[in-house]
Write a protein that holds these residues in place. Structure first.
Motif, PDB file in Angstrom:
ATOM      1  N   LEU A   1       0.831  -1.203   0.000  1.00 12.46           N
ATOM      2  CA  LEU A   1       0.000   0.000   0.000  1.00 12.46           C
ATOM      3  C   LEU A   1       0.867   1.256   0.000  1.00 12.46           C
ATOM      4  N   LEU A   2       1.991   1.196   0.709  1.00 10.27           N
ATOM      5  CA  LEU A   2       2.896   2.352   0.747  1.00 10.27           C
ATOM      6  C   LEU A   2       3.468   2.637  -0.641  1.00 10.27           C
TER       7      LEU A   2
ATOM      8  N   SER B   1       2.858   5.953  -2.894  1.00 10.46           N
ATOM      9  CA  SER B   1       3.974   6.758  -3.409  1.00 10.46           C
ATOM     10  C   SER B   1       3.784   7.075  -4.890  1.00 10.46           C
ATOM     11  N   LEU B   2       3.209   6.149  -5.636  1.00  8.48           N
ATOM     12  CA  LEU B   2       2.944   6.405  -7.051  1.00  8.48           C
ATOM     13  C   LEU B   2       1.871   7.480  -7.216  1.00  8.48           C
ATOM     14  N   MET B   3       0.823   7.408  -6.394  1.00  8.78           N
ATOM     15  CA  MET B   3      -0.260   8.388  -6.505  1.00  8.78           C
ATOM     16  C   MET B   3       0.194   9.765  -6.052  1.00  8.78           C
ATOM     17  N   TRP B   4       0.936   9.839  -4.960  1.00  8.50           N
ATOM     18  CA  TRP B   4       1.387  11.140  -4.475  1.00  8.50           C
ATOM     19  C   TRP B   4       2.568  11.675  -5.286  1.00  8.50           C
ATOM     20  N   GLY B   5       3.415  10.803  -5.792  1.00  2.86           N
ATOM     21  CA  GLY B   5       4.460  11.265  -6.699  1.00  2.86           C
ATOM     22  C   GLY B   5       3.853  11.845  -7.962  1.00  2.86           C
ATOM     23  N   GLY B   6       2.795  11.202  -8.451  1.00  2.00           N
ATOM     24  CA  GLY B   6       2.097  11.720  -9.614  1.00  2.00           C
ATOM     25  C   GLY B   6       1.440  13.059  -9.360  1.00  2.00           C
TER      26      GLY B   6
ATOM     27  N   LEU C   1      -7.329  10.476  -8.164  1.00  2.00           N
ATOM     28  CA  LEU C   1      -6.289   9.499  -7.833  1.00  2.00           C
ATOM     29  C   LEU C   1      -5.398   9.959  -6.684  1.00  2.00           C
ATOM     30  N   SER C   2      -4.879  11.191  -6.802  1.00  2.00           N
ATOM     31  CA  SER C   2      -3.869  11.655  -5.849  1.00  2.00           C
ATOM     32  C   SER C   2      -4.470  12.209  -4.561  1.00  2.00           C
TER      33      SER C   2
ATOM     34  N   ALA D   1       7.871  11.588  -9.224  1.00  3.04           N
ATOM     35  CA  ALA D   1       7.794  12.999  -9.598  1.00  3.04           C
ATOM     36  C   ALA D   1       8.965  13.410 -10.489  1.00  3.04           C
ATOM     37  N   ILE D   2      10.166  12.972 -10.147  1.00  2.00           N
ATOM     38  CA  ILE D   2      11.352  13.344 -10.924  1.00  2.00           C
ATOM     39  C   ILE D   2      11.281  12.740 -12.327  1.00  2.00           C
TER      40      ILE D   2
END
Length: 305
Positions: A8-9, A13-18, A225-226, A257-258
């Motif tokens: 889940l973490l 991270s994919l959703m919040w990085g996006g 999503l985010s 994000a990068i």
């Protein structure tokens, strides 16, 4: 943390990085408060539409309204606004790296505000290493080389501090009998009630040019999503793994994000930014404690052989 919580973490991270990428697209056409207000309003609408399926209780939310309003300010209104404004001046990847200091601030806030998560020598050392990473990134700005970016960098750090306070404050909702979906729905609803009038007052969005398809897609993705889905996952991890573990997501998010910022938005980061990220990662590894424990176990096993 269990294997499920680690999975889940990673998803979070994919959703919040996006989210940094989506904001990077949206700020080219819309002002910050309009973006943030749309983000939380879309999330609130989706969570309420799903309420009959998810078991959200309006009665439970009304009973916890003051606490949810406080969480909304700490976890949405302040950090979302600060991060979005900072991305009008900084690359999305850099803002995500600065946001990765959230766990460093969390161990300090948890020490000051809780009984069970006090600073010990290991956590203190990790926090200091993480802060050294921040110094590596913004040090030149303090010396005047990049002074025009200093305010935006400090805004991103202030957002990280707000997230840290929110992650510690949010633990009380389990004692109030609220489920993760209750908390997610309640906080974005309260945030909408604050941000919609604020955006109307400051941005007058009805006077802005109509956004293009890419901007609309970024805003919808940001809200759905985010924010909506991401907060369901966030509070699920928080309930099981605690405040210090859940904010490790901010270390994983910069990778997404990068990559998106470089490939799609054409952003580039300075070498010192990657040095800073490396120091923050090292600090969090020390705070987390699992890597030092694994190293000691291997040394002990080697000694027995």
């Amino acid at each position: 943390m269990t294997a499920t919580e680690w999975g889940l973490l990673l998803l979070l991270s994919l959703m919040w990085g996006g989210s940094f990428f989506f904001i990077g697209v949206a700020v080219k056409a819309l002002p910050p408060f309009t973006i943030v207000a749309a983000r939380v309003s879309i999330a609130a609408a989706l969570l309420w539409l799903a309420a009959p399926l998810t078991g959200v209780s309006p009665a439970r939310l009304r009973a916890a309204a003051p606490a949810l309003a406080a969480l909304a300010l700490l976890n949405n209104v302040a950090p979302f606004s600060l991060l979005t404004w900072s991305q009008t001046h900084l690359a999305s990847g850099l803002v995500s790296i600065l946001n990765a200091t959230t766990p460093v601030f969390t161990v300090v806030v948890a020490h000051l505000c809780t009984i069970e998560e006090k600073l010990d020598p290991r956590r203190l050392a990790g926090a200091l290493v993480g802060l050294a990473g921040v110094a590596a990134m913004i040090g030149p700005a303090l010396l005047g080389e990049f002074a025009d970016h200093l305010a935006a960098e400090l805004a991103a750090l202030l957002a990280a501090l707000s997230y840290a306070a929110a992650s510690v404050f949010a633990r009380r909702f389990r004692r109030l009998g609220l489920t993760p979906i209750d908390v997610a729905t309640g906080q974005v609803t309260a945030s909408s009630l604050v941000l919609l009038p604020l955006a109307a007052l400051v941005d007058a969005p009805w006077r802005l040019p109509a956004p293009g398809g890419a901007t609309i897609a970024a805003i919808v993705s940001l809200g759905a999503l985010s924010t909506a889905l991401a907060y369901v996952v966030y509070f699920r991890i928080l309930a099981g793994a605690g405040a210090t573990n859940v904010v490790l997501v901010t270390l994983l998010a910069p990778a997404t994000a990068i990559l998106l910022g470089a490939v799609v938005l054409g952003e580039s980061l300075a070498a010192r930014d990657f040095v800073g990220l490396g120091l923050i990662a090292l600090g969090l590894a020390v705070i987390d404690g699992r890597l030092p424990q694994a190293a000691r176990a291997r040394l002990a096993a080697a000694g027995r052989r």
